[in-house]
Design a protein around this motif. Structure first.
Motif, PDB file in Angstrom:
ATOM      1  N   ALA A  35      -9.914  -3.830  -7.040  1.00 35.38           N
ATOM      2  CA  ALA A  35      -8.978  -4.130  -5.941  1.00 35.38           C
ATOM      3  C   ALA A  35      -7.602  -4.357  -6.534  1.00 35.38           C
ATOM      4  N   ALA A  36      -6.580  -4.178  -5.701  1.00 29.30           N
ATOM      5  CA  ALA A  36      -5.214  -4.434  -6.157  1.00 29.30           C
ATOM      6  C   ALA A  36      -4.280  -4.626  -4.976  1.00 29.30           C
ATOM      7  N   LEU A  37      -3.227  -5.379  -5.219  1.00 28.48           N
ATOM      8  CA  LEU A  37      -2.130  -5.552  -4.255  1.00 28.48           C
ATOM      9  C   LEU A  37      -0.846  -5.530  -5.057  1.00 28.48           C
ATOM     10  N   THR A  38       0.010  -4.527  -4.789  1.00 33.18           N
ATOM     11  CA  THR A  38       1.260  -4.393  -5.530  1.00 33.18           C
ATOM     12  C   THR A  38       2.404  -4.068  -4.573  1.00 33.18           C
ATOM     13  N   GLY A  39       3.625  -4.227  -5.058  1.00 31.36           N
ATOM     14  CA  GLY A  39       4.795  -3.832  -4.290  1.00 31.36           C
ATOM     15  C   GLY A  39       5.721  -4.984  -3.960  1.00 31.36           C
ATOM     16  N   THR A  40       6.906  -4.617  -3.459  1.00 35.10           N
ATOM     17  CA  THR A  40       7.951  -5.573  -3.093  1.00 35.10           C
ATOM     18  C   THR A  40       8.572  -5.161  -1.776  1.00 35.10           C
ATOM     19  N   ALA A  41       8.881  -6.132  -0.938  1.00 37.79           N
ATOM     20  CA  ALA A  41       9.580  -5.853   0.322  1.00 37.79           C
ATOM     21  C   ALA A  41      10.176  -7.137   0.879  1.00 37.79           C
ATOM     22  N   LYS A  42      11.134  -6.953   1.774  1.00 35.27           N
ATOM     23  CA  LYS A  42      11.730  -8.092   2.485  1.00 35.27           C
ATOM     24  C   LYS A  42      11.148  -8.142   3.891  1.00 35.27           C
ATOM     25  N   LEU A  43      11.092  -9.329   4.461  1.00 31.31           N
ATOM     26  CA  LEU A  43      10.606  -9.484   5.819  1.00 31.31           C
ATOM     27  C   LEU A  43      11.765  -9.367   6.805  1.00 31.31           C
ATOM     28  N   TYR A  44      11.442  -8.915   8.009  1.00 26.27           N
ATOM     29  CA  TYR A  44      12.463  -8.800   9.056  1.00 26.27           C
ATOM     30  C   TYR A  44      12.614 -10.148   9.761  1.00 26.27           C
ATOM     31  N   ARG A  45      13.841 -10.605   9.876  1.00 25.01           N
ATOM     32  CA  ARG A  45      14.159 -11.791  10.662  1.00 25.01           C
ATOM     33  C   ARG A  45      15.467 -11.525  11.400  1.00 25.01           C
ATOM     34  N   SER A  46      15.465 -11.695  12.699  1.00 25.44           N
ATOM     35  CA  SER A  46      16.664 -11.400  13.495  1.00 25.44           C
ATOM     36  C   SER A  46      17.830 -12.319  13.126  1.00 25.44           C
ATOM     37  N   ALA A  47      17.527 -13.508  12.610  1.00 22.11           N
ATOM     38  CA  ALA A  47      18.592 -14.453  12.240  1.00 22.11           C
ATOM     39  C   ALA A  47      19.231 -14.117  10.899  1.00 22.11           C
ATOM     40  N   GLY A  48      18.651 -13.125  10.196  1.00 24.94           N
ATOM     41  CA  GLY A  48      19.233 -12.701   8.928  1.00 24.94           C
ATOM     42  C   GLY A  48      18.683 -13.391   7.699  1.00 24.94           C
ATOM     43  N   ASP A  49      17.582 -14.129   7.847  1.00 22.38           N
ATOM     44  CA  ASP A  49      16.958 -14.767   6.682  1.00 22.38           C
ATOM     45  C   ASP A  49      16.651 -13.718   5.609  1.00 22.38           C
ATOM     46  N   ASP A  50      16.873 -14.089   4.354  1.00 19.48           N
ATOM     47  CA  ASP A  50      16.543 -13.213   3.226  1.00 19.48           C
ATOM     48  C   ASP A  50      15.207 -13.687   2.659  1.00 19.48           C
ATOM     49  N   ILE A  51      14.116 -12.994   3.037  1.00 21.26           N
ATOM     50  CA  ILE A  51      12.765 -13.381   2.625  1.00 21.26           C
ATOM     51  C   ILE A  51      12.143 -12.207   1.875  1.00 21.26           C
ATOM     52  N   THR A  52      11.804 -12.428   0.608  1.00 23.03           N
ATOM     53  CA  THR A  52      11.257 -11.368  -0.232  1.00 23.03           C
ATOM     54  C   THR A  52       9.909 -11.770  -0.807  1.00 23.03           C
ATOM     55  N   PHE A  53       8.967 -10.818  -0.807  1.00 23.34           N
ATOM     56  CA  PHE A  53       7.667 -11.007  -1.438  1.00 23.34           C
ATOM     57  C   PHE A  53       7.445  -9.878  -2.438  1.00 23.34           C
ATOM     58  N   SER A  54       6.933 -10.214  -3.613  1.00 23.28           N
ATOM     59  CA  SER A  54       6.581  -9.225  -4.641  1.00 23.28           C
ATOM     60  C   SER A  54       5.190  -9.536  -5.168  1.00 23.28           C
ATOM     61  N   PHE A  55       4.361  -8.489  -5.291  1.00 20.70           N
ATOM     62  CA  PHE A  55       2.974  -8.670  -5.732  1.00 20.70           C
ATOM     63  C   PHE A  55       2.635  -7.774  -6.921  1.00 20.70           C
ATOM     64  N   ASP A  56       1.866  -8.325  -7.835  1.00 21.64           N
ATOM     65  CA  ASP A  56       1.289  -7.562  -8.937  1.00 21.64           C
ATOM     66  C   ASP A  56      -0.078  -8.191  -9.234  1.00 21.64           C
ATOM     67  N   ALA A  57      -1.004  -8.015  -8.300  1.00 17.99           N
ATOM     68  CA  ALA A  57      -2.319  -8.655  -8.356  1.00 17.99           C
ATOM     69  C   ALA A  57      -3.406  -7.604  -8.530  1.00 17.99           C
ATOM     70  N   HIS A  58      -4.371  -7.875  -9.421  1.00 24.75           N
ATOM     71  CA  HIS A  58      -5.393  -6.881  -9.752  1.00 24.75           C
ATOM     72  C   HIS A  58      -6.757  -7.533  -9.974  1.00 24.75           C
ATOM     73  N   LEU A  59      -7.786  -6.809  -9.591  1.00 31.05           N
ATOM     74  CA  LEU A  59      -9.163  -7.200  -9.888  1.00 31.05           C
ATOM     75  C   LEU A  59      -9.783  -6.051 -10.671  1.00 31.05           C
ATOM     76  N   ALA A  60     -10.142  -6.316 -11.918  1.00 36.61           N
ATOM     77  CA  ALA A  60     -10.672  -5.263 -12.790  1.00 36.61           C
ATOM     78  C   ALA A  60     -12.043  -4.796 -12.318  1.00 36.61           C
ATOM     79  N   ALA A  61     -12.368  -3.560 -12.647  1.00 35.17           N
ATOM     80  CA  ALA A  61     -13.641  -2.970 -12.218  1.00 35.17           C
ATOM     81  C   ALA A  61     -14.833  -3.793 -12.690  1.00 35.17           C
ATOM     82  N   GLU A  62     -14.736  -4.330 -13.919  1.00 33.87           N
ATOM     83  CA  GLU A  62     -15.875  -5.099 -14.435  1.00 33.87           C
ATOM     84  C   GLU A  62     -16.051  -6.452 -13.735  1.00 33.87           C
ATOM     85  N   ASP A  63     -15.028  -6.874 -12.982  1.00 38.61           N
ATOM     86  CA  ASP A  63     -15.105  -8.145 -12.241  1.00 38.61           C
ATOM     87  C   ASP A  63     -15.312  -7.914 -10.743  1.00 38.61           C
TER      88      ASP A  63
END
Length: 198
Positions: free
Chosen positions: A56-84
């Motif tokens: 399993a894996a979750l990767t990538g970066t993006a900002k969230l949409y907020r009408s008020a102009g909030d600057d909200i960023t999430f970045s992921f580099d998460a992995h589950l190896a095949a042996e686990d």
């Protein structure tokens, strides 16, 4: 040695030498250069194949949409190896998030301690290791991502529990529904689905 035999031997030697020379220069032909230029593409394909072999894996970066102009960023580099594959709590990696508005806010870095994915949905959790939000370090947080191409959605545990600082001990791989939308053109997330043996 007869003269005719000498000519044949000499001719054969010249053909062999020419063959070796042409083989040596063949590596400098446009086709050979094109093959050499394919090396980065081949390495990328090998990396992609290795990534696909993960449980399993979750990767990538993006900002969230907020009408008020909030600057909200999430970045992921998460992995589950095949042996686990049988133990999502053996996931590794990090994720980061930040939230600023009018110059005020905070950021946090998180060490992954669980990753569960199903189809295009991922739930990842971890413990905050560095943050400028007082009292946040050492707290576990969880995030949910729905990978919808460039229309991804995201949710987080503190939507229900309040600030991570105020939350009681959160179990691993717990978060909220992905109710937030990613801001168009700021990036997206990629989920590699977990396929446990049931």
């Amino acid at each position: 040695m007869k003269r005719r035999t000498k000519i044949v031997v000499l001719g054969s030697a010249l053909l062999l030498t020419a063959g070796v020379a042409s083989a040596a220069t063949a590596s400098d032909t446009p086709r050979a250069r094109a093959t050499a230029s394919d090396a980065p593409r081949q390495q990328a394909a090998a990396s992609e194949a290795a990534r696909q072999r993960e449980a399993a894996a979750l990767t990538g970066t993006a900002k969230l949409y907020r009408s008020a102009g909030d600057d909200i960023t999430f970045s992921f580099d998460a992995h589950l190896a095949a042996e686990d594959k049988a133990d999502p709590s053996k996931a590794t990696g990090t994720f980061e998030f930040s939230h600023y508005l009018n110059g005020e806010g905070a950021r946090a870095e998180v060490q992954v301690d669980c990753l569960l994915t199903g189809g295009k949905v991922a739930v990842v959790s971890g413990v905050i290791t560095d943050s400028d939000l007082p009292g946040a370090e050492g707290k576990r947080v969880g995030v949910t991502v729905h990978d919808l191409g460039r229309r991804d959605r995201l949710g987080y545990s503190w939507a229900a529990t309040g600030s991570p600082v105020d939350a009681k001990e959160l179990p691993k791989c717990v978060s909220s529904a992905p109710f937030e939308k990613v801001k168009k053109g700021t990036g997206d997330f990629t989920v590699v689905p977990w396929q446990p043996e049931l």
